[in-house]
Design an enzyme around this catalytic site. Structure first.
Site: not given
Length: 592
Positions: A422, A549-551
């Site tokens: 992120s 899933n990650y940002l």
DNA sequence: AAGAGCACTTAGGATCTAACCC
DNA sequence: GGGTTAGATCCTAAGTGCTCTT
């Protein structure tokens, strides 16, 4: 809105950022309920009321028509329905490379024999002598026929099932279920070099199924003449249905869609944890650098591993049971054979080369210069070890996570991946977005920022089969557009000259039209060129995984607001549903 | 402390569908 | 309007991390 309502809404905001979703769902819900309070449960329970229709089973096996024949050793052989069904699983995969692999064939044949009658077993002793081609051709023809089926028929059936089984009521909301269909039987296809590939994945029956719902709900009935394994009322978990799968013996679940309140809240929480890490990451980094010098081996190992997790976004690396799964590793389970040390490489000092298979047997290959202390420590960890020994022999994920928990509440190894992904997106967006550029160019910048994250997280994909061809096609289009543009420019020029001579309204108008045409073509050309760049850079990189899933979606939403980019350009419909909470929450000044 | 079991997130490929092109 | 392609959706395997048991 009344004053009172305002206060309540405001309070809501303080409690949950999901208030708007809650409100929308509330109105969507066509069933009336006692209005218990919307609240965050503090006792670990996940819901109070849960009602659903249960799973949709795989359609029963339909025996082959008699003209579709299986041959053994060149001779037609009629199989019993049980062994015929398993034979069809193999036949359906005949075109796949899988069926040529030794382990796959061995596992399949072993499991197939278990389904055979004693006569069949006695006769069929060699898989090489089995001829499945008629079966395979039959299924190919069937799938062609299905394709030819009208769109309406297919859609209608799907829509009916979705409406009937695709939703549940959880507390006050009607929620989409993610996977309401039970996995059909077939042959197990593991990823990579999986020791169990080809094994028979058995059919799931009602007596394998555990139903979870609330006591005061109308619980789903099993198909006539059957029974569920169990109906339980456990509100400490979020799943609706579970069963045990026969390949690894693990449990499979039916759960809610990412758009649901329960998943959205968890997702939001995940990013809040990552933001808390942001506040203390400097302290943690200082600490692990200090620990590189520790007298204790386990602390040094822990500190070096954490450095890799932080710097390279490696996964934690739980131990795996040997022989049960493909041989893959993460940070804590990396072995000596997976790294090479170069005191000097390409003009850089202290280079570590990583080469191992990670999750899904995706290769991680990276050459990175590291601090001298890290390098020296690695040399020390590798002393007197065999290639297949663990690099970090005094460390595992639970030791590491226990330590992380002491550094920050809720901190685990995977939080670093979320945090670094992120924060990288945010930094890259800042660095790459150019205020003067148009929307297309800005979106290219976004994709590049996204790509930087995907590379960090090693999210790869197989290059699409048609990649080269589609690149060529695009290039052809670009060339054609260039020609059009130069033609248009020439026409514009001559019309200008013409207008200069004639000086009438009509020729002035022509100039305007031609000018417009040139502008339009220029824009189209630019779009095509951007598309080509984007696609080329994306050849082996999968952007979806990090995006989903990650940002932290609030970063993207804020970026869209700041630059006047419609959020639809960044998130498709499904993604907007999943990130509804963020779309509602984030203002243009949001900082991760 | 090790290991098993469980619940949940993360992952890439397969398949389907809609958009696009001729 | 039929074929192709890109993007969306589906599928389910493969991870993480926590808890409970020994």
């Amino acid at each position: 809105m009344s004053f009172c309502a305002l206060i309540i809404l405001d309070l809501y905001k303080a409690i949950s950022p999901l208030n708007v979703i809650i409100t929308i769902n509330y109105y969507d819900c066509d069933i009336t309920f006692p209005q218990w309070e919307e609240e965050r449960y503090t006792d670990g329970s996940k819901w109070k009321f849960l009602e659903h229709k249960g799973p949709v089973f795989a359609p029963p096996y339909e025996p082959l028509p008699s003209n579709v024949k299986f041959y053994y050793d060149g001779k037609h052989m009629k199989l019993s329905p049980e062994s015929e069904e398993v034979a069809t699983f193999f036949a359906k995969m005949l075109d796949h490379e899988y069926t040529t692999k030794d382990i796959f064939r061995k596992n399949f044949f072993k499991d197939w024999k278990k389904e055979m009658s004693s006569e069949e077993k006695a006769k069929i002793t060699d898989l090489k002598k089995c001829n499945f081609t008629e079966l395979s051709d039959y299924f190919k023809a069937q799938s062609e026929a299905r394709k030819a089926m009208t769109k309406e028929d297919k859609l209608e059936e799907n829509e009916r099932m979705l409406q009937e089984y695709g939703f549940c009521i959880m507390d006050n909301h009607r929620e989409r279920i993610a996977n309401f269909r039970i996995e059909p039987p077939g042959l197990f296809r593991g990823r990579g070099d999986h020791p169990k590939m080809g094994m028979l994945k058995r059919r799931i029956r009602p007596k394998d199924i555990i139903i979870n719902c609330s006591k005061d709900s109308k619980h789903p009935e099993p198909p006539p003449g059957t029974k569920w394994k169990e109906v339980r009322h456990d509100n400490k978990v979020t799943w609706l249905v579970s069963w045990t799968e026969n390949i690894q013996g693990s449990i499979k679940y039916i759960m809610l869609n990412p758009s649901s309140r329960i998943k959205g809240e968890k997702d939001w929480q995940k990013y809040e944890t990552a933001r808390r890490l942001k506040k203390c990451v400097d302290r943690i980094r200082t600490q692990y650098r200090e620990d590189w010098k520790s007298k204790e081996m386990r602390i040094r190992q822990r500190a070096v591993a954490l450095y890799f997790i932080d710097k390279l976004a490696l996964r934690a690396g739980n131990e795996k049971e040997e022989g049960e799964t493909a041989d893959t590793v993460g940070c804590c389970s990396v072995r000596v054979e997976h790294i090479k040390l170069y005191p000097e490489n390409d003009g850089q000092e202290f280079v570590v080369e990583f080469d191992f298979l990670g999750k899904d047997s995706i290769r991680y290959y990276n050459k990175v210069p590291v601090e001298k202390r890290v390098f020296k420590n690695l040399q020390l960890f590798m002393e007197n070890k065999e290639p297949d020994d663990d690099l970090f022999d005094r460390l595992n994920t639970s030791v590491l996570n226990k330590h992380l928990q002491e550094l920050m509440d809720g901190l685990t190894a995977k939080v670093f991946r979320t945090y670094n992904a992120s924060i990288t997106l945010q930094q890259q967006l800042k660095a790459l977005t150019n205020a003067d550029e148009n929307v297309t160019a800005k979106i290219l910048s976004y994709n590049r920022a996204n790509r930087a994250v995907a590379i960090l997280c090693n999210h790869q994909r197989a290059p699409p089969k048609t990649f080269e061809k589609s690149m060529q096609n695009l290039q052809t289009k670009i060339d054609a557009k260039r020609d059009q543009l130069s033609d248009a420019k020439r026409e514009l020029k001559s019309s200008k000259a013409d207008a200069k001579v004639r000086r009438d309204e009509r020729s002035k108008k022509t100039v305007e039209t031609k000018k417009k045409a040139v502008e339009r073509l220029e824009d189209q050309l630019m779009k095509l060129e951007v598309q080509a760049t984007d696609r080329e850079e994306n050849k082996q990189i999968a952007l979806g995984t990090s995006k989903l899933n990650y940002l932290d979606p609030r970063i993207s939403v804020a970026w869209c607001k700041k630059w006047g980019i419609p959020v639809e350009k960044i998130y498709n419909k499904t993604q907007r549903e999943k990130f509804a909470w963020a779309i509602d929450m984030a203002e243009e000044d949001y900082e991760f």
